[in-house]
Write an enzyme that holds these catalytic residues in place. Structure first.
Site, PDB file in Angstrom:
ATOM      1  N   LYS A 173       0.858  -1.184   0.000  1.00  0.00           N
ATOM      2  CA  LYS A 173       0.000   0.000   0.000  1.00  0.00           C
ATOM      3  C   LYS A 173       0.908   1.252   0.000  1.00  0.00           C
ATOM      4  O   LYS A 173       1.879   1.296   0.736  1.00  0.00           O
ATOM      5  CB  LYS A 173      -0.876  -0.017   1.248  1.00  0.00           C
ATOM      6  CG  LYS A 173      -2.112   0.815   1.184  1.00  0.00           C
ATOM      7  CD  LYS A 173      -3.034   0.561   2.394  1.00  0.00           C
ATOM      8  CE  LYS A 173      -4.318  -0.060   2.003  1.00  0.00           C
ATOM      9  NZ  LYS A 173      -5.315  -0.135   3.068  1.00  0.00           N
TER      10      LYS A 173
ATOM     11  N   GLU B 111     -18.569  -7.402  10.116  1.00  0.00           N
ATOM     12  CA  GLU B 111     -19.538  -6.735  11.002  1.00  0.00           C
ATOM     13  C   GLU B 111     -20.561  -7.709  11.572  1.00  0.00           C
ATOM     14  O   GLU B 111     -21.004  -7.552  12.711  1.00  0.00           O
ATOM     15  CB  GLU B 111     -20.265  -5.636  10.226  1.00  0.00           C
ATOM     16  CG  GLU B 111     -19.416  -4.385   9.959  1.00  0.00           C
ATOM     17  CD  GLU B 111     -18.473  -4.523   8.797  1.00  0.00           C
ATOM     18  OE1 GLU B 111     -18.498  -5.558   8.117  1.00  0.00           O
ATOM     19  OE2 GLU B 111     -17.689  -3.577   8.569  1.00  0.00           O
TER      20      GLU B 111
ATOM     21  N   ARG C 176     -25.398  -4.348   7.184  1.00  0.00           N
ATOM     22  CA  ARG C 176     -25.253  -5.773   6.851  1.00  0.00           C
ATOM     23  C   ARG C 176     -25.342  -6.664   8.090  1.00  0.00           C
ATOM     24  O   ARG C 176     -25.358  -7.880   7.991  1.00  0.00           O
ATOM     25  CB  ARG C 176     -23.966  -6.048   6.091  1.00  0.00           C
ATOM     26  CG  ARG C 176     -22.697  -5.775   6.804  1.00  0.00           C
ATOM     27  CD  ARG C 176     -21.494  -6.271   6.025  1.00  0.00           C
ATOM     28  NE  ARG C 176     -21.556  -5.972   4.607  1.00  0.00           N
ATOM     29  CZ  ARG C 176     -20.576  -6.280   3.737  1.00  0.00           C
ATOM     30  NH1 ARG C 176     -19.489  -6.884   4.148  1.00  0.00           N
ATOM     31  NH2 ARG C 176     -20.666  -5.984   2.462  1.00  0.00           N
TER      32      ARG C 176
HETATM   33  C1  LIG Z   1     -18.445  -3.708   5.043  1.00  0.00           C
HETATM   34  C2  LIG Z   1     -17.299  -2.718   5.127  1.00  0.00           C
HETATM   35  N1  LIG Z   1     -16.672  -2.537   6.310  1.00  0.00           N
HETATM   36  C3  LIG Z   1     -15.664  -1.650   6.410  1.00  0.00           C
HETATM   37  C4  LIG Z   1     -15.284  -0.906   5.321  1.00  0.00           C
HETATM   38  C5  LIG Z   1     -14.213   0.155   5.460  1.00  0.00           C
HETATM   39  N2  LIG Z   1     -13.039  -0.196   4.648  1.00  0.00           N
HETATM   40  C6  LIG Z   1     -12.834   0.353   3.468  1.00  0.00           C
HETATM   41  S1  LIG Z   1     -11.433  -0.197   2.747  1.00  0.00           S
HETATM   42  C7  LIG Z   1     -11.076  -1.165   4.111  1.00  0.00           C
HETATM   43  C8  LIG Z   1      -9.847  -1.981   4.149  1.00  0.00           C
HETATM   44  C9  LIG Z   1      -9.799  -2.850   2.922  1.00  0.00           C
HETATM   45  O1  LIG Z   1      -8.637  -3.644   2.984  1.00  0.00           O
HETATM   46  P1  LIG Z   1      -8.274  -4.472   1.680  1.00  0.00           P
HETATM   47  O2  LIG Z   1      -9.468  -5.201   1.194  1.00  0.00           O
HETATM   48  O3  LIG Z   1      -7.099  -5.280   2.034  1.00  0.00           O
HETATM   49  O4  LIG Z   1      -7.941  -3.378   0.579  1.00  0.00           O
HETATM   50  P2  LIG Z   1      -6.671  -2.390   0.555  1.00  0.00           P
HETATM   51  O5  LIG Z   1      -7.166  -1.076   1.111  1.00  0.00           O
HETATM   52  O6  LIG Z   1      -5.603  -3.013   1.370  1.00  0.00           O
HETATM   53  O7  LIG Z   1      -6.314  -2.290  -0.892  1.00  0.00           O
HETATM   54  C10 LIG Z   1     -12.076  -1.058   5.056  1.00  0.00           C
HETATM   55  C11 LIG Z   1     -12.090  -1.778   6.352  1.00  0.00           C
HETATM   56  C12 LIG Z   1     -15.974  -1.116   4.105  1.00  0.00           C
HETATM   57  N3  LIG Z   1     -15.689  -0.403   2.997  1.00  0.00           N
HETATM   58  N4  LIG Z   1     -16.958  -2.022   4.043  1.00  0.00           N
HETATM   59 MG   LIG Z   2      -5.122  -4.908   1.950  1.00  0.00          MG
END
Ligand SMILES: Cc1ncc(C[n+]2csc(CCOP(=O)(O)OP(=O)(O)O)c2C)c(N)n1
Ligand SMILES: [Mg+2]
Ligand SMILES: CC(=O)[C@@H](O)[C@H](O)COP(=O)(O)O
Length: 658
Positions: free
Chosen positions: A296, A382, A410
């Protein structure tokens, strides 16, 4: 390392090669050297623009080569590309003809920060709620199959999104269908905001064997193919060696155990290596999981080295230093919650906190530092967070589930059937409730009061200021036989608004000398608007009472009595007007036989575009001017004067311009 943007941020430096890329087909004409140059230009472009607009800079810097490779190997939109959560789709937008839109990224009327079907045929999924991509992809792949259409569906899913339950529901299905034309690209940067947690994260890191696994394999492939053995014998030999190698060099992945073809791990910043893996996967014909290792914030040290979240989401920053631009951070609701939870948790050992991969954004980091064994980060899960909280309550703890309002959607069934049915004392603290702004339709926390008001026994408050938030949290911890909910927005905390009187739990904020004719019931941060409405009515010589119900659910009988003493009731909430707290109050009045004209003001039941909170509140007519104008006309000329403009007007039409 991308060319450093010039001092002072956005220069929109000429991007020679990037300017020639207006369509994915343009990528397929580039040489390896040009691809490296293009990746550097895209990184500079991202830093240059997102430093100005704010947005998900870190995640997008991490998928530059991966996105280029996907668009070179697959033919979007014939091969649909689905981005999980969608926050990492800026590079996809850059190479699909939308570079010009980046100066207006996430601004009203400008480019969305997520895929947008209205923007491009290359975009499919607009929902920013994580862990859905594999389900969409499985359905789309099945659809292509049933229609005998060519095409392969590609799902890009992060290691964090893979911790969500839906992802495993989908994987279970996908793994059983060996002909599904589906490629899952796992973008494994080891992080959600912070390092991804749980057994899956450990398993993925176990699969991150040293790259020698691929090199050794390549060596074997090269020599075996030249051996005297040919045909099936050579293949079997190679296959056996490879399987043996994998066991020796890399633990057998659970994906393979599930029956999925696994390819990787691949260096996700080596465009050629990703391309090679994708071409190999595409030839396979059935579902394949390609495991890409990325970082990242890659290529931007300010992001890579940002301990908390590697610039997962930034506001305006200095492009050269990464330093935030703008005044001192104002006190947000989250800060007040963080401080109060720390204080209460220090004297009440029952208090434990649960987060769904958002410990910092929800303000639990201070509590985690003080009480590391009393904070559970369950990943982006969640539903599990909610039901495990019920379990904690059954065991005698008082769990506080800190979660964004929109993400609780959800887990509704878990709140209803796992928490409330069992009368568990679980406290939900809903951050980002109401209009949030730049993240658009699936991020506005506009449904929580509507869905939660049907939960039997649930108690909900929307604090109007920091003092009420502190009081609410203390009260919530005393509620041990029902779910309690505290909800607040992403804005800074307004100054304390003291009541001039209190009536059996109802805070009276304004009461004119004049015989009160209008009752304004304001929820949470909309109390400020409620007071402005009260002042406007008073200036027009109309007697008015403005109240904050404090605990909005269940409806306080004192509020029913108060309403009966007025000629008109107006409610104002930062929630869907359908089924919100205003609607519930109107229903309770009807049930109590109190026949008083009532108008609810809230968010129209629609999917709202991105924009600033102020722009969207104005667009919705959630302003003191519009609400006061309604009340004056209703009182002076009778509520019938405010009858619907046309017999079949929908609620949206009545709430002002769309
Ligand atoms: C249901 C839900 N919970 C929490 C979030 C908040 N959220 C957005 S991106 C993220 C982290 C995502 O991590 P990853 O899938 O590894 O993607 P990266 O940002 O590392 O590319 C979170 C927790 C969300 N978008 N949807
Ligand atoms: Mg990630
Ligand atoms: C993509 C996602 O869901 C989060 O990154 C979200 O954009 C964060 O919102 P805040 O900036 O309000 O924390």
């Amino acid at each position: 390392m991308p060319p450093a943007p010039k001092a002072g941020g956005s220069q929109h430096a000429p991007y020679g090669l990037l300017r020639t890329v207006n369509d994915p087909a343009d990528l397929r004409r580039l040489s390896p050297d040009q691809l490296s140059e293009l990746a550097a230009e895209i990184r500079a472009f991202l830093i240059d623009h997102v430093s100005q607009t704010g947005g998900h800079l870190g995640p997008n810097l991490g998928v530059v080569e991966l996105t280029i490779a996907i668009h070179r190997v697959f033919d979007s939109p014939r091969d649909p590309i689905i981005f999980d959560t969608g926050h990492q789709s800026y590079v996809h937008k850059i190479v699909t003809g939308r570079q010009a839109g980046f100066p207006d990224l996430r601004q009203k009327g400008g480019l969305s920060g997520y895929p947008s079907r209205a923007e491009s045929e290359h975009d499919w999924v607009e929902n920013s709620h994580a862990s859905t991509s594999l389900s969409y992809a499985a359905g789309m792949a099945r659809g292509l199959q049933l229609q005998r259409k060519p095409g392969t569906v590609v799902a890009v899913v992060g290691d964090g999104a893979l911790t969500g339950g839906m992802a495993w529901e989908a994987l279970n299905n996908i793994a059983a269908d060996e002909d599904l034309p589906l490629i899952i690209v796992v973008n494994d940067n080891g992080r959600s905001y912070t390092p991804t947690v749980g057994g899956l994260a450990r398993h993925l890191s176990g699969l991150r064997t040293n790259p020698r696994y691929e090199q050794v394999l390549e060596l074997v492939r090269r020599h075996v193919s030249r051996a005297p053995l040919f045909g099936r014998a050579a293949y079997d030999l190679l296959h056996g060696i490879k399987a043996g190698l994998k066991d020796v060099v890399a633990p057998q992945g659970m994906f393979s155990d599930l029956g999925m073809k696994y390819v990787g791990p691949v260096d996700g910043h080596d465009e050629a290596a990703v391309e090679k893996a994708l071409r190999h996967a595409r030839q396979y014909g059935g579902p394949v999981l390609v495991h890409c290792l990325t970082r990242k914030g890659n290529g931007y040290p300010a992001a890579e080295n940002h301990e908390e979240d590697q610039f997962h989401s930034v506001g305006k920053i200095d492009a050269r230093t990464g330093q935030a631009i703008g005044g001192p951070a104002s006190i947000k609701w989250t800060d007040v919650f963080a401080e109060e939870l720390l204080k209460l948790g220090a004297v009440d050992e029952r208090v434990v906190a649960i987060s769904a991969a958002m410990v910092h954004p929800t303000g639990l980091n201070r509590f985690a530092a003080a009480f590391p064994d009393r904070v559970m980060d369950v990943g982006i899960a969640e539903q599990h967070a909610t039901t495990s909280a019920a379990g904690l309550a059954m065991a005698g703890m008082h769990p506080v589930v800190a979660i964004y309002a929109t993400f609780l959607n959800r887990a509704f069934d878990q709140v209803l059937m796992d928490v409330a049915l069992h009368r568990c004392g679980v406290t939900f603290v809903l951050d980002r409730a109401g209009i949030t702004g730049p993240d658009g339709a699936s991020h506005h926390g506009m449904w929580d009061m509507s869905i939660l008001q049907v939960v039997p026994g649930l108690q909900l408050t929307a604090p109007r200021d920091g003092t009420r938030l502190r009081q609410a949290l203390a009260t919530a911890l005393t509620i041990v036989d029902a779910p309690s909910v505290i909800r607040y927005s992403n804005q800074q905390v307004p100054a304390d608004l003291e009541a001039v009187a209190s009536d059996r739990g109802i805070d009276i904020l304004l009461r004119t000398e004049l015989q009160p004719r209008v009752l304004v019931v304001a929820y949470g941060q909309m109390c400020g608007t409620g007071m402005a409405v009260g002042r406007r009515l008073s200036d027009q010589g109309i007697g008015v009472t403005v109240v904050d119900p404090v605990w909005a659910l269940p409806v306080n009988p004192a509020l029913i009595e108060l309403a009966a003493q007025h000629q008109l009731v107006v409610s104002i909430e930062d929630n869907d007007v359908v089924g919100g707290c205003g609607a519930r109050l109107a229903q309770e009045l009807r049930f109590a036989g109190v026949d008083v004209p009532f108008r609810e003001f809230g968010i129209a039941p629609d999917f709202l575009e991105h924009g600033t909170r102020a722009e969207l509140l104005e667009q919705l007519g959630l302003t003191s001017q519009r609400i006061a104008r309604y009340a004056v006309e209703a009182v002076v000329r009778g509520p019938e004067s405010q009858a619907r403009r046309q017999p079949n007007a929908s609620i949206q039409g009545d709430l002002g311009p769309r």
